[in-house]
Design an enzyme around this catalytic site. Structure first.
Site, PDB file in Angstrom:
ATOM      1  N   CYS A  51     -12.266 -60.917 -54.874  1.00 54.75           N
ATOM      2  CA  CYS A  51     -12.952 -61.331 -56.101  1.00 54.75           C
ATOM      3  C   CYS A  51     -14.217 -62.144 -55.871  1.00 54.75           C
ATOM      4  CB  CYS A  51     -12.012 -62.163 -56.976  1.00 54.75           C
ATOM      5  SG  CYS A  51     -10.304 -61.612 -57.018  1.00 54.75           S
ATOM      6  N   LYS A  54     -17.037 -60.408 -53.686  1.00 50.26           N
ATOM      7  CA  LYS A  54     -17.463 -59.233 -54.457  1.00 50.26           C
ATOM      8  C   LYS A  54     -18.315 -59.649 -55.646  1.00 50.26           C
ATOM      9  CE  LYS A  54     -14.802 -57.811 -57.585  1.00 50.26           C
ATOM     10  NZ  LYS A  54     -13.550 -57.375 -58.242  1.00 50.26           N
ATOM     11  N   GLU A 185     -16.780 -50.472 -58.417  1.00 50.29           N
ATOM     12  CA  GLU A 185     -17.520 -51.729 -58.294  1.00 50.29           C
ATOM     13  C   GLU A 185     -18.453 -51.704 -57.100  1.00 50.29           C
ATOM     14  OE1 GLU A 185     -14.432 -54.939 -60.353  1.00 50.29           O
ATOM     15  OE2 GLU A 185     -14.278 -54.515 -58.205  1.00 50.29           O
ATOM     16  N   HIS A 442     -25.041 -63.993 -84.759  1.00 54.24           N
ATOM     17  CA  HIS A 442     -26.155 -63.037 -84.749  1.00 54.24           C
ATOM     18  C   HIS A 442     -27.411 -63.670 -84.145  1.00 54.24           C
ATOM     19  CE1 HIS A 442     -28.485 -59.600 -86.153  1.00 54.24           C
ATOM     20  NE2 HIS A 442     -29.398 -60.457 -86.588  1.00 54.24           N
TER      21      HIS A 442
END
Length: 459
Positions: A51, A54, A185, A442
């Site tokens: 993890c 990477k 990945e 928004h």
């Protein structure tokens, strides 16, 4: 043996995230005497070979588009070549730091650590590779898993995911075999770092087991970014250029078109680290792939022996291993039997764009009963302004009877960050109407999750 005749209340095999957390909590919060053995580096797959490195590579690869995109926003940046040597040095420094943190946490919690391989001699005895033996009332196996190569000639000349972090230099071209999240990945990472990436997957679509619409969009975006993805394709032969195994590899695939690649990466599966630990002689049951079989409390067929994390091959995610370790400690040392909760676990795949997912896919939900699907795909503002073709997907799966949101799937930049928040609502059993009652933020991509009023389709 009476309790005071054991060297330890708990002995943990494995210094990854799950084992370290269990050891620390048992020692620090329950005053247990704890020992832990790790034959490699502390931090395990996640911190050292998974993890963390990477994700840092994901960050590095993400800068490839910055220069062109910045120009569209008025900035004049200069592009330069990616310096693998410099990045790798900083990466290794960070991993060394994190390993030091893990060691310090264990020490500060009062855990005795042994840099050695461990085998289980009997239900209460662990034999270490330094020649010593330790006894414990409880033994917790948290030994993780490892990548495996396929059984083809010259497979040992190919790379597995562990090897990528140790490359002396990046290849100019690479073939990646596999269609799971690790394959995808690294295809995106290496493509972003300037490597010519080809990917073979024997299945009809990558990321099997995930929502069909979401994985289809990821595949489309990967190809849009230049990854040469071949579905329904596997490798037949791999031959090195030179007799000593050096040089580019000549690969013959099932589609018949031979091609040369500087490197070949096998991302075709992982196997639990349960070999040569004395488990079967002890009576611990193993599954077909070598996984340790446990009950809902992570207990094996031998009452004093427990197992958590990837070695059990349940849900192979670091946070899950940590939660399994916590449940184990609460059960054994807290006096509160706590089954492991594997329901509605959110997760992310760090492709480009990322995929975040929690709950049921559309396909799985359809089999469970009547559903409504709310989905929208669009170009996000930042990318659209820069003229990029990237699209994102926001998708909710809703039970038509109860109105509960059964699943959410996001394909977008930073989808991992988004799905963590959505995961809370889904875990709480939120309904579509509760999503609708939440005011939108928004302008954001994620506002679509609370503004989709009409179902896209029903089933």
């Amino acid at each position: 043996m009476a309790k005071n005749e054991f060297d330890y209340d708990l002995f943990v095999i494995g210094g990854g995230s799950g084992g370290v957390r269990a050891a620390r909590v048992a020692a620090g919060e329950h005053d247990a005497k704890v020992g832990l053995a790790e034959e490699d580096r502390y931090g395990g797959t996640c911190v050292i070979r998974g993890c963390v490195p990477k994700k840092l590579m994901v960050f590095a690869s993400g800068y490839a588009d910055v220069v062109d995109e910045a120009k569209c926003f008025g900035w004049d940046l200069k592009a330069g070549p990616f310096d693998w040597h410099d990045f790798k040095g900083r990466l290794n420094t960070e991993l060394d730091r994190l390993e030091g943190v893990y060691r310090k946490l264990l020490k500060n919690s009062g855990v005795d650590t042994f840099d050695a391989r461990a085998r289980i001699k009997d239900p209460h005895t662990v034999a270490l590779s330094d020649g010593t033996e330790k006894t414990a009332k409880h033994i917790l196996i948290a030994s993780g898993g490892r990548p495996v190569r396929p059984e083809i000639e010259n497979a040992e000349l190919g790379l597995v995911s562990d090897d990528l972090f140790h490359l002396e230099k990046l290849p100019k071209s690479i073939l990646i075999i596999g269609g799971g999240y690790i394959a995808c990945e690294f295809a995106c990472i290496l493509n972003g770092l300037g490597v010519e990436v080809t990917q073979y997957y024997r299945g009809a679509q990558i990321l099997r087991g995930f929502d069909d619409e979401a994985r289809g969009m990821v595949a489309e975006m990967m190809q849009e970014k230049g990854i040469d993805l071949h579905l329904g394709t596997n490798i037949l032969e791999m031959t090195p250029s030179h007799e000593d195994g050096s040089g580019p590899m000549k690969v013959k695939p099932t589609n018949g078109t031979e091609k040369m690649f500087d490197q070949v990466l096998f991302a075709t599966g992982r196997r639990p680290n349960s070999d040569d630990m004395g488990l079967e002689d002890l009576g611990v049951k193993l599954g077909r792939s070598g996984e340790i079989e446990v009950d809902e409390y992570s207990q094996t067929a031998v009452p004093s022996v427990y197992a958590i994390g990837d070695v059990t091959n349940r849900i192979n995610l670091t946070p899950v291993a940590i939660r399994e370790g916590m449940a184990f400690v609460e059960t054994v040392f807290g006096g509160n039997p706590t089954p492991v909760d594997h329901d509605l676990v959110p997760s992310a795949i760090f492709t480009q764009p990322e995929m975040g997912t929690v709950g049921l896919s559309e396909e799985a939900a359809r089999e469970a009963g009547p559903i409504e699907v709310y989905a929208t795909s669009f170009k996000p503002m930042q990318g659209a302004f820069a003229g990029k073709a990237d699209r994102v997907l926001m998708k909710l799966i809703v039970c038509a009877d109860t109105r509960v949101v059964l699943g959410c799937h996001i394909v977008a930049p930073n989808a991992g960050e988004l799905i963590q928040m959505v995961g809370i609502a889904v875990k709480m059993g939120a309904t579509k109407e509760q999503f609708d009652a939440t005011c939108a933020v928004h302008p954001t991509m994620s506002e679509e999750l609370v503004t989709m009023r009409n179902p896209t389709r029903t089933a």
